[in-house]
Write a protein that holds these residues in place. Structure first.
Motif, PDB file in Angstrom:
ATOM      1  N   ASP A 143       0.845  -0.994   0.130  1.00  0.00           N
ATOM      2  CA  ASP A 143       0.210   0.050  -0.051  1.00  0.00           C
ATOM      3  C   ASP A 143       0.890   1.274  -0.028  1.00  0.00           C
ATOM      4  N   PRO A 144       0.576   2.255  -1.235  1.00  0.00           N
ATOM      5  CA  PRO A 144       1.648   3.153  -1.200  1.00  0.00           C
ATOM      6  C   PRO A 144       1.076   4.456  -0.066  1.00  0.00           C
ATOM      7  N   SER A 145      -0.130   4.394   0.372  1.00  0.00           N
ATOM      8  CA  SER A 145      -0.676   5.470   0.883  1.00  0.00           C
ATOM      9  C   SER A 145       0.082   6.017   2.461  1.00  0.00           C
ATOM     10  N   GLN A 177     -10.529  17.507   4.203  1.00  0.00           N
ATOM     11  CA  GLN A 177     -11.728  16.929   3.418  1.00  0.00           C
ATOM     12  C   GLN A 177     -10.953  15.383   3.259  1.00  0.00           C
ATOM     13  N   GLY A 178     -11.936  14.531   3.807  1.00  0.00           N
ATOM     14  CA  GLY A 178     -11.530  13.037   3.402  1.00  0.00           C
ATOM     15  C   GLY A 178     -10.391  12.498   4.417  1.00  0.00           C
ATOM     16  N   VAL A 179     -10.753  11.456   4.915  1.00  0.00           N
ATOM     17  CA  VAL A 179      -9.852  10.776   6.036  1.00  0.00           C
ATOM     18  C   VAL A 179      -9.909   9.474   5.644  1.00  0.00           C
ATOM     19  N   GLY A 180      -9.551   8.856   4.367  1.00  0.00           N
ATOM     20  CA  GLY A 180      -9.404   7.683   3.971  1.00  0.00           C
ATOM     21  C   GLY A 180      -7.913   7.039   4.354  1.00  0.00           C
ATOM     22  N   HIS A 181      -7.414   6.349   3.395  1.00  0.00           N
ATOM     23  CA  HIS A 181      -5.880   5.739   3.585  1.00  0.00           C
ATOM     24  C   HIS A 181      -5.021   7.036   3.702  1.00  0.00           C
ATOM     25  N   VAL A 182      -4.951   8.152   2.602  1.00  0.00           N
ATOM     26  CA  VAL A 182      -4.060   9.040   2.798  1.00  0.00           C
ATOM     27  C   VAL A 182      -4.271  10.070   4.110  1.00  0.00           C
ATOM     28  N   GLY A 183      -5.589  10.484   3.985  1.00  0.00           N
ATOM     29  CA  GLY A 183      -5.826  11.593   4.843  1.00  0.00           C
ATOM     30  C   GLY A 183      -5.863  11.227   6.594  1.00  0.00           C
ATOM     31  N   SER A 184      -6.192  10.144   6.756  1.00  0.00           N
ATOM     32  CA  SER A 184      -6.281   9.679   8.022  1.00  0.00           C
ATOM     33  C   SER A 184      -4.780  10.029   8.676  1.00  0.00           C
ATOM     34  N   ILE A 199     -11.699  17.628  10.854  1.00  0.00           N
ATOM     35  CA  ILE A 199     -11.964  16.717   9.694  1.00  0.00           C
ATOM     36  C   ILE A 199     -13.333  16.491   9.350  1.00  0.00           C
ATOM     37  N   ALA A 200     -13.547  16.029   8.086  1.00  0.00           N
ATOM     38  CA  ALA A 200     -14.788  15.958   7.429  1.00  0.00           C
ATOM     39  C   ALA A 200     -14.765  14.572   6.591  1.00  0.00           C
ATOM     40  N   ASP A 201     -15.652  13.754   6.687  1.00  0.00           N
ATOM     41  CA  ASP A 201     -15.580  12.558   5.616  1.00  0.00           C
ATOM     42  C   ASP A 201     -16.975  12.098   5.689  1.00  0.00           C
ATOM     43  N   ILE A 202     -17.538  11.537   4.313  1.00  0.00           N
ATOM     44  CA  ILE A 202     -18.960  11.037   4.280  1.00  0.00           C
ATOM     45  C   ILE A 202     -18.978   9.808   4.959  1.00  0.00           C
ATOM     46  N   ALA A 203     -17.878   9.160   5.193  1.00  0.00           N
ATOM     47  CA  ALA A 203     -17.951   7.819   6.062  1.00  0.00           C
ATOM     48  C   ALA A 203     -17.765   8.261   7.590  1.00  0.00           C
ATOM     49  N   SER A 204     -18.983   8.438   8.281  1.00  0.00           N
ATOM     50  CA  SER A 204     -19.123   9.148   9.656  1.00  0.00           C
ATOM     51  C   SER A 204     -18.268   8.239  10.467  1.00  0.00           C
ATOM     52  N   GLU A 205     -18.336   6.844  10.374  1.00  0.00           N
ATOM     53  CA  GLU A 205     -17.552   6.095  11.481  1.00  0.00           C
ATOM     54  C   GLU A 205     -16.071   6.390  11.480  1.00  0.00           C
ATOM     55  N   HIS A 206     -15.504   6.611  10.216  1.00  0.00           N
ATOM     56  CA  HIS A 206     -14.004   6.903  10.282  1.00  0.00           C
ATOM     57  C   HIS A 206     -13.866   8.070  10.736  1.00  0.00           C
ATOM     58  N   VAL A 207     -14.615   9.068  10.660  1.00  0.00           N
ATOM     59  CA  VAL A 207     -14.325  10.457  11.530  1.00  0.00           C
ATOM     60  C   VAL A 207     -14.455  10.319  12.871  1.00  0.00           C
ATOM     61  N   ALA A 236      -9.887  13.857  -0.616  1.00  0.00           N
ATOM     62  CA  ALA A 236     -10.776  12.934  -1.165  1.00  0.00           C
ATOM     63  C   ALA A 236     -11.096  12.959  -2.579  1.00  0.00           C
ATOM     64  N   LEU A 237     -11.688  14.073  -3.311  1.00  0.00           N
ATOM     65  CA  LEU A 237     -12.091  13.997  -4.690  1.00  0.00           C
ATOM     66  C   LEU A 237     -11.195  15.064  -5.207  1.00  0.00           C
ATOM     67  N   GLY A 238     -11.441  14.552  -6.673  1.00  0.00           N
ATOM     68  CA  GLY A 238     -10.922  15.757  -7.640  1.00  0.00           C
ATOM     69  C   GLY A 238     -11.792  16.744  -8.004  1.00  0.00           C
ATOM     70  N   GLY A 287       4.496  10.872  -3.449  1.00  0.00           N
ATOM     71  CA  GLY A 287       5.031  10.007  -2.542  1.00  0.00           C
ATOM     72  C   GLY A 287       4.621   8.365  -3.131  1.00  0.00           C
ATOM     73  N   GLY A 288       3.247   8.286  -3.575  1.00  0.00           N
ATOM     74  CA  GLY A 288       2.774   6.982  -4.071  1.00  0.00           C
ATOM     75  C   GLY A 288       3.475   6.327  -4.966  1.00  0.00           C
ATOM     76  N   ILE A 289       3.900   7.344  -5.955  1.00  0.00           N
ATOM     77  CA  ILE A 289       4.362   6.707  -7.263  1.00  0.00           C
ATOM     78  C   ILE A 289       5.954   6.580  -6.886  1.00  0.00           C
TER      79      ILE A 289
HETATM   80  P1  NAD Z   1      -9.610   6.577  -0.058  1.00  0.00           P
HETATM   81  O1  NAD Z   1     -10.792   6.017  -0.668  1.00  0.00           O
HETATM   82  O2  NAD Z   1      -8.981   5.856   1.209  1.00  0.00           O
HETATM   83  O3  NAD Z   1     -10.216   7.949   0.972  1.00  0.00           O
HETATM   84  C1  NAD Z   1     -10.805   8.935   0.365  1.00  0.00           C
HETATM   85  C2  NAD Z   1     -11.796   9.298   1.340  1.00  0.00           C
HETATM   86  O4  NAD Z   1     -12.856  10.448   1.086  1.00  0.00           O
HETATM   87  C3  NAD Z   1     -12.863   8.142   1.906  1.00  0.00           C
HETATM   88  O5  NAD Z   1     -12.929   7.938   3.337  1.00  0.00           O
HETATM   89  C4  NAD Z   1     -14.342   8.763   1.403  1.00  0.00           C
HETATM   90  O6  NAD Z   1     -15.307   8.490   2.380  1.00  0.00           O
HETATM   91  C5  NAD Z   1     -13.967  10.275   1.504  1.00  0.00           C
HETATM   92  N1  NAD Z   1     -14.771  11.100   0.812  1.00  0.00           N
HETATM   93  C6  NAD Z   1     -15.342  10.829  -0.538  1.00  0.00           C
HETATM   94  N2  NAD Z   1     -16.267  11.748  -0.986  1.00  0.00           N
HETATM   95  C7  NAD Z   1     -16.240  12.762   0.209  1.00  0.00           C
HETATM   96  C8  NAD Z   1     -16.780  14.083   0.336  1.00  0.00           C
HETATM   97  N3  NAD Z   1     -17.370  14.528  -0.646  1.00  0.00           N
HETATM   98  N4  NAD Z   1     -16.337  14.724   1.417  1.00  0.00           N
HETATM   99  C9  NAD Z   1     -15.542  14.301   2.230  1.00  0.00           C
HETATM  100  N5  NAD Z   1     -15.039  12.861   2.289  1.00  0.00           N
HETATM  101  C10 NAD Z   1     -15.204  12.277   1.223  1.00  0.00           C
HETATM  102  O7  NAD Z   1      -8.453   7.018  -0.860  1.00  0.00           O
HETATM  103  P2  NAD Z   1      -6.975   7.426  -0.507  1.00  0.00           P
HETATM  104  O8  NAD Z   1      -6.066   6.407  -0.957  1.00  0.00           O
HETATM  105  O9  NAD Z   1      -6.881   8.036   0.832  1.00  0.00           O
HETATM  106  O10 NAD Z   1      -6.846   8.731  -1.523  1.00  0.00           O
HETATM  107  C11 NAD Z   1      -7.575   9.823  -1.455  1.00  0.00           C
HETATM  108  C12 NAD Z   1      -7.053  10.779  -2.656  1.00  0.00           C
HETATM  109  O11 NAD Z   1      -5.636  10.805  -2.976  1.00  0.00           O
HETATM  110  C13 NAD Z   1      -7.749  10.572  -3.839  1.00  0.00           C
HETATM  111  O12 NAD Z   1      -7.892  11.773  -4.749  1.00  0.00           O
HETATM  112  C14 NAD Z   1      -6.540   9.662  -4.645  1.00  0.00           C
HETATM  113  O13 NAD Z   1      -6.680   9.634  -5.912  1.00  0.00           O
HETATM  114  C15 NAD Z   1      -5.239  10.653  -4.067  1.00  0.00           C
HETATM  115  N6  NAD Z   1      -4.165   9.876  -4.124  1.00  0.00           N
HETATM  116  C16 NAD Z   1      -3.851   8.767  -3.314  1.00  0.00           C
HETATM  117  C17 NAD Z   1      -2.720   8.042  -3.126  1.00  0.00           C
HETATM  118  C18 NAD Z   1      -2.463   6.763  -2.417  1.00  0.00           C
HETATM  119  O14 NAD Z   1      -1.200   6.506  -2.117  1.00  0.00           O
HETATM  120  N7  NAD Z   1      -3.454   6.142  -1.923  1.00  0.00           N
HETATM  121  C19 NAD Z   1      -1.633   8.563  -3.945  1.00  0.00           C
HETATM  122  C20 NAD Z   1      -1.697   9.783  -4.873  1.00  0.00           C
HETATM  123  C21 NAD Z   1      -3.093  10.283  -4.766  1.00  0.00           C
END
Ligand code: NAD
Length: 351
Positions: A143-145, A177-184, A199-207, A236-238, A287-289
């Motif tokens: 996982d590159p996150s 915005q967004g606390v998934g793999h990278v944001g958290s 912090i804010a994320d649509i997945a409220s349990e993560h938050v 989170a999003l683009g 960093g991921g690449i």
């Molecule tokens: P992820 O799916 O683990 O996390 C994304 C989070 O954003 C999720 O928790 C999701 O619920 C949340 N989210 C979605 N819509 C939302 C909204 N409207 N408001 C708030 N939260 C919202 O993805 P990730 O791997 O953490 O990647 C996050 C971003 O970073 C993406 O744009 C991805 O393309 C970019 N990215 C990731 C990596 C990597 O190594 N994972 C590398 C380069 C770029």
């Protein structure tokens, strides 16, 4: 083909159709001036083949710039597979995809992108060695996150230093915005450094879990980007920086890991006009690449990844400095540096 905006003198574009497995794929190689083209494979149910072609060209072009800014010995390329990632996948389809990659003889390396899993990559790997981002194997990078998050965190510090004269985060306010793999992971690092984080994320349990773990405050999904803070960090999003959101921003810096944050490049110019320092996404999230490149090199070495990450942060700092001295938008400066690096490598190869 030549009329697509993102065509931008692609070196080659390859179409694959395997009737037995239903695979319809395009592999685009934008540039191999710096090394073999590398970029993930996306599986998406495109509306038509024009949309599919446009997407692969745009993504492949983007990978050239990202790899150049991360100072990697890699060119830019990308693959797309046409289909619904939930219903259309089969192991044989990914084996056929592996054979398609193999036919390019090492000119393109694939990895995971939207719609793919490590299992899909493992099927492709049965037919070709030009697959990275694997979870198992001698040089597997996994996982590159975490590496992406470390780059984003250090990029935020570099931006804070540029804007406020010190990279000390104690008491600095950040909205994430967004606390998934990278944001958290970014949030953990920011909180540890003493920042005041929302912090804010649509997945409220993560938050809720992350807030409890780190002490970060929970914000609202609808207006996290518009908080009056030092830094907004989109993870989170683009497309979140656009004509609609721009006037509502209330921060000094935008610096986060999400891909394609600017809806169009001129939003970068508008951010400059508003006095907001923007960390170009494809630089700060490199960093991921870098992590994937370590696997492509054949031996995953932690020290190599660390030194490339140091260099990435220096490059970002350089982008900020040049943008300030030239009064130009940071995304324009980053594009120019990437283009120059690619062009120089191309000319060095020819001469
Ligand atoms: P992820 O799916 O683990 O996390 C994304 C989070 O954003 C999720 O928790 C999701 O619920 C949340 N989210 C979605 N819509 C939302 C909204 N409207 N408001 C708030 N939260 C919202 O993805 P990730 O791997 O953490 O990647 C996050 C971003 O970073 C993406 O744009 C991805 O393309 C970019 N990215 C990731 C990596 C990597 O190594 N994972 C590398 C380069 C770029």
């Amino acid at each position: 083909m030549f009329d697509f905006d993102a065509y931008d003198a692609h070196e080659s574009v390859h179409f694959f159709h395997d009737e037995d497995t239903g695979l319809k794929a395009i592999i685009a190689i934008h540039s191999s001036a710096l090394g073999p083209a590398a970029g993930g494979c996306r599986m998406w149910n495109y509306a038509d083949s024009t949309a599919m072609t446009r997407d692969v060209l745009r993504l492949s072009h983007g990978m050239s710039y990202k790899n150049a800014m991360a100072d990697l010995p890699l060119g830019g390329g990308k693959a797309v597979i046409w289909g619904d990632a939930k219903t259309d996948k089969t192991p044989d389809m990914f084996r056929a995809f592996g054979r398609a990659i193999e036919s390019l003889d090492g000119r393109y390396w694939t990895a995971e992108d939207v719609g793919l899993t490590p299992t899909d990559l493992a099927y492709a790997r049965e037919e070709t060695r030009y697959v990275a981002g694997l979870s198992e194997g001698e040089a597997a990078s996994g996982d590159p996150s975490p590496i992406t998050a470390e780059g984003v965190y250090r990029g935020i510090r570099a931006a804070v230093k540029t804007r406020f004269g010190s990279d000390d985060l104690e008491g600095r306010s950040v909205a994430v915005q967004g606390v998934g793999h990278v944001g958290s992971d970014v949030v953990r690092k920011l909180c540890k450094a003493g920042a005041q984080v929302q912090i804010a994320d649509i997945a409220s349990e993560h938050v809720a879990r992350l807030a409890e773990e780190t002490g970060a405050r929970i914000g609202s999904v609808d207006d996290i980007l518009f908080q009056k803070v030092d830094v907004v960090s989109p993870n989170a999003l683009g497309g979140i920086l656009n004509p609609e959101t721009l006037p509502k921003l209330n921060c000094e810096i935008v610096a986060g890991g999400a891909n394609n944050q600017l809806s169009t490049p001129d939003i970068g110019d508008a951010l400059l006009k508003r006095g907001i320092l923007y960390a170009p996404d494809y630089v700060i999230n490199g960093g991921g690449i870098i992590n994937v490149a370590a696997e492509i090199s054949g031996t995953y070495r932690t020290e190599w990844v660390a030194s490339k990450l140091d260099r990435l942060v220096e490059t970002l700092q350089h982008v900020f400095e040049r943008a300030e001295s030239e009064g130009a938008a940071t995304n324009r400066i980053a594009d120019e540096i990437a283009r120059t690096r690619i062009r120089s490598a191309k000319h060095a190869k020819v001469s």
